[in-house]
Motif scaffolding. Sequence first.
Motif, PDB file in Angstrom:
ATOM      1  N   PRO A 100       0.810  -1.222   0.000  1.00 59.37           N
ATOM      2  CA  PRO A 100       0.000   0.000   0.000  1.00 59.37           C
ATOM      3  C   PRO A 100       0.845   1.274   0.000  1.00 59.37           C
ATOM      4  N   SER A 101       0.477   2.196  -0.862  1.00 62.71           N
ATOM      5  CA  SER A 101       1.105   3.510  -0.977  1.00 62.71           C
ATOM      6  C   SER A 101       0.142   4.360  -1.788  1.00 62.71           C
ATOM      7  N   LYS A 102       0.438   5.628  -1.971  1.00 62.27           N
ATOM      8  CA  LYS A 102      -0.437   6.478  -2.780  1.00 62.27           C
ATOM      9  C   LYS A 102      -0.527   5.958  -4.208  1.00 62.27           C
ATOM     10  N   ALA A 103       0.600   5.515  -4.734  1.00 64.48           N
ATOM     11  CA  ALA A 103       0.602   4.959  -6.093  1.00 64.48           C
ATOM     12  C   ALA A 103      -0.252   3.694  -6.168  1.00 64.48           C
ATOM     13  N   THR A 104      -0.199   2.886  -5.111  1.00 63.71           N
ATOM     14  CA  THR A 104      -1.000   1.655  -5.071  1.00 63.71           C
ATOM     15  C   THR A 104      -2.485   1.978  -4.980  1.00 63.71           C
ATOM     16  N   TYR A 105      -2.831   3.011  -4.203  1.00 53.86           N
ATOM     17  CA  TYR A 105      -4.241   3.404  -4.084  1.00 53.86           C
ATOM     18  C   TYR A 105      -4.792   3.858  -5.437  1.00 53.86           C
ATOM     19  N   ILE A 106      -3.958   4.562  -6.194  1.00 52.64           N
ATOM     20  CA  ILE A 106      -4.375   5.000  -7.534  1.00 52.64           C
ATOM     21  C   ILE A 106      -4.573   3.784  -8.445  1.00 52.64           C
ATOM     22  N   ALA A 107      -3.641   2.839  -8.384  1.00 52.00           N
ATOM     23  CA  ALA A 107      -3.748   1.621  -9.189  1.00 52.00           C
ATOM     24  C   ALA A 107      -4.976   0.805  -8.781  1.00 52.00           C
ATOM     25  N   PHE A 108      -5.272   0.813  -7.494  1.00 52.00           N
ATOM     26  CA  PHE A 108      -6.459   0.127  -6.977  1.00 52.00           C
ATOM     27  C   PHE A 108      -7.723   0.733  -7.578  1.00 52.00           C
ATOM     28  N   PHE A 109      -7.816   2.052  -7.550  1.00 56.60           N
ATOM     29  CA  PHE A 109      -8.991   2.710  -8.113  1.00 56.60           C
ATOM     30  C   PHE A 109      -9.112   2.437  -9.616  1.00 56.60           C
ATOM     31  N   ALA A 110      -7.981   2.441 -10.304  1.00 60.09           N
ATOM     32  CA  ALA A 110      -7.985   2.172 -11.745  1.00 60.09           C
ATOM     33  C   ALA A 110      -8.528   0.775 -12.036  1.00 60.09           C
ATOM     34  N   GLU A 111      -8.142  -0.195 -11.214  1.00 61.23           N
ATOM     35  CA  GLU A 111      -8.618  -1.565 -11.461  1.00 61.23           C
ATOM     36  C   GLU A 111     -10.093  -1.709 -11.118  1.00 61.23           C
ATOM     37  N   VAL A 112     -10.534  -1.040 -10.043  1.00 64.05           N
ATOM     38  CA  VAL A 112     -11.964  -1.079  -9.722  1.00 64.05           C
ATOM     39  C   VAL A 112     -12.769  -0.479 -10.871  1.00 64.05           C
ATOM     40  N   ALA A 113     -12.270   0.621 -11.435  1.00 62.15           N
ATOM     41  CA  ALA A 113     -12.956   1.252 -12.566  1.00 62.15           C
ATOM     42  C   ALA A 113     -13.025   0.309 -13.759  1.00 62.15           C
ATOM     43  N   GLN A 114     -11.935  -0.387 -14.029  1.00 63.61           N
ATOM     44  CA  GLN A 114     -11.891  -1.310 -15.159  1.00 63.61           C
ATOM     45  C   GLN A 114     -12.843  -2.486 -14.940  1.00 63.61           C
ATOM     46  N   ARG A 115     -12.853  -3.022 -13.739  1.00 62.24           N
ATOM     47  CA  ARG A 115     -13.750  -4.154 -13.445  1.00 62.24           C
ATOM     48  C   ARG A 115     -15.211  -3.719 -13.533  1.00 62.24           C
ATOM     49  N   THR A 116     -15.501  -2.513 -13.065  1.00 63.70           N
ATOM     50  CA  THR A 116     -16.864  -1.988 -13.137  1.00 63.70           C
ATOM     51  C   THR A 116     -17.295  -1.847 -14.588  1.00 63.70           C
ATOM     52  N   LEU A 117     -16.411  -1.317 -15.404  1.00 62.35           N
ATOM     53  CA  LEU A 117     -16.675  -1.160 -16.831  1.00 62.35           C
ATOM     54  C   LEU A 117     -16.971  -2.509 -17.475  1.00 62.35           C
ATOM     55  N   GLU A 118     -16.140  -3.495 -17.206  1.00 65.39           N
ATOM     56  CA  GLU A 118     -16.318  -4.821 -17.817  1.00 65.39           C
ATOM     57  C   GLU A 118     -17.651  -5.439 -17.408  1.00 65.39           C
ATOM     58  N   MET A 119     -18.010  -5.285 -16.136  1.00 66.09           N
ATOM     59  CA  MET A 119     -19.276  -5.828 -15.656  1.00 66.09           C
ATOM     60  C   MET A 119     -20.453  -5.200 -16.387  1.00 66.09           C
ATOM     61  N   ILE A 120     -20.446  -3.869 -16.523  1.00 63.36           N
ATOM     62  CA  ILE A 120     -21.582  -3.183 -17.144  1.00 63.36           C
ATOM     63  C   ILE A 120     -21.653  -3.469 -18.639  1.00 63.36           C
ATOM     64  N   VAL A 121     -20.525  -3.622 -19.305  1.00 64.10           N
ATOM     65  CA  VAL A 121     -20.540  -4.024 -20.716  1.00 64.10           C
ATOM     66  C   VAL A 121     -21.232  -5.375 -20.869  1.00 64.10           C
ATOM     67  N   HIS A 122     -20.969  -6.282 -19.934  1.00 63.14           N
ATOM     68  CA  HIS A 122     -21.653  -7.581 -19.956  1.00 63.14           C
ATOM     69  C   HIS A 122     -23.154  -7.408 -19.727  1.00 63.14           C
ATOM     70  N   TRP A 123     -23.534  -6.525 -18.798  1.00 57.77           N
ATOM     71  CA  TRP A 123     -24.962  -6.269 -18.579  1.00 57.77           C
ATOM     72  C   TRP A 123     -25.627  -5.822 -19.873  1.00 57.77           C
ATOM     73  N   GLN A 124     -24.976  -4.871 -20.555  1.00 55.78           N
ATOM     74  CA  GLN A 124     -25.549  -4.341 -21.789  1.00 55.78           C
ATOM     75  C   GLN A 124     -25.625  -5.429 -22.859  1.00 55.78           C
ATOM     76  N   ARG A 125     -24.632  -6.294 -22.884  1.00 58.01           N
ATOM     77  CA  ARG A 125     -24.594  -7.366 -23.890  1.00 58.01           C
ATOM     78  C   ARG A 125     -25.794  -8.286 -23.785  1.00 58.01           C
ATOM     79  N   VAL A 126     -26.163  -8.675 -22.561  1.00 57.85           N
ATOM     80  CA  VAL A 126     -27.251  -9.639 -22.397  1.00 57.85           C
ATOM     81  C   VAL A 126     -28.592  -8.968 -22.120  1.00 57.85           C
TER      82      VAL A 126
END
Length: 522
Positions: free
Chosen positions: A235-261
């Motif tokens: 954990p560090s500030k850089a890690t927190y930023i990377a964490f948020f980036a991955e949450v954003a990416q996972r959220t995006l992927e989930m919603i794209v799947h919602w739209q697909r089906v």
Amino acid sequence: MTLKLNIKDKFNKALPADSILENYRRQVERACFSFVTPKIPSHPSLIHVSPEMLHNLGLTKEDSETKAFLNIVTGAKVLPNTKPYAMCYAGHQFGNWAGQLGDGRAINLAEIEHDNKHWALQLKGAGETPYSRSADGLAVLRSSVREYLCSEAMYHLGVPTTRALSLALSGDQVLRDVMYNGNAAYEKGAIVARVAPSFLRFGSYEIFAARQDHKTLKTLVNFTIKNHFPHLGTPSKATYIAFFAEVAQRTLEMIVHWQRVGFVHGVMNTDNMSVLGLTIDFGPYGWLEGFDLGWTPNTTDREHRRYRYGNQPNIGLWNLYQLANALYPLIEATEPLEAILEQYKTDFDIESLKMMRSKLGLQIESPSDKLLLQDLEDLLQLTETDMTIFFRNLSRFKSEKPSEGFAVIEKAFYTLDDLSDSIIEQWNNWFQRYAKRLQDESFSDEERKAAMNAVNPKYVLRNYMAQLAIDDATKGDYGVIEELFNLLKKPYDEQPELEKWFAKRPEWARNKVGCSMLSCSS
């Protein structure tokens, strides 16, 4: 007999607990959870168990037939050497800050490791907690059937989701006002045992930021990274930023799947957004019947349609803004967070276009695709057209026979009489363009059909199907639950023996409560 589970509790051992042990409604300060014991049901009985989830937890079919299993998944008994708890979190509901929310009717039993995977086991509907507010912490059979079937259906569709282990009756009656219109009635109480790597939500972090409890916020974020995002490092500030980036990416992927089906969550509040990018909290959800970007299944949202199908990508972004605000005290810089949010917009356009291309069997990118797809979306909304049937049947289109395109998708229309000559002409023109576009592809028609059928499901859990299961289950007949459970394990397969479920919503379900109208208690 006791169940042989590999208990590996982390959340309630590593994080700060509520110092008050009494179970009464209150504001819980500087704690991630409160210890609480499930309410003992009066006469529990098992309705259904997911064989896959049994296996994932290291249990067998024989285990599921024991009294010990029944006791655990209904809250009648607590697993040895465990301390159940309810999680503390806040959230934005319908765009407004709601303050503390928490697990009002969910109780986490334990965390289990098996085959190098970590699972949290939780009961929904097992009694009140300090976060129940004015509610009773219970659930009814109606909403429990919907949650149980949908959790597993989403998984087999390839959509990131929480899972379900079992569905059971409590033997108690529960008072509910289905449509919040003053017509409360008693219903059968039920409990769903649900499973996920974690049930952490955006609101789990929002609550500590809102209270300026940055110490607990940091503790929770560090715990999350260590246990669920270990590849990000120390954990560090850089890690927190990377964490948020991955949450954003996972959220995006989930919603794209919602739209697909064609899935509409119905209540995309920040307390219903998994930090792992999993579909969580199945309430007034639904699959599109007629293709309608403005459709929402939630009666509470009927006026403003905030969580409508076409707005889900935007709400994902809005919710990520709230998470960014919650994480800001640990990062103390807006630029990297804003860059991630901007990237979400760019990436969503790219991934959404890629997803829609796949639904049409297009592999090679072409500048004409955006207009082709936009015109298709416009056509689909000219008259009521079933989304699932349309895209599934479109795979049978023969590129050398564009004049037969309309006949291929004809069964997707609800009322053929609504199709004017002008609309039919627009469809024929679109099929001519589609056929010409397919000439750029190297696929044969049969290869394209297989590729399209791998992303366009034949079977989804339409609300009327769930309602039929609920109606029979209320009478003590669980045959439809079993049939749908097995049908939805293979949503992309033809399953000709179950073809009756590949059908448009019947007219009797158009305005029926539970089919077209669903509340947050659904």
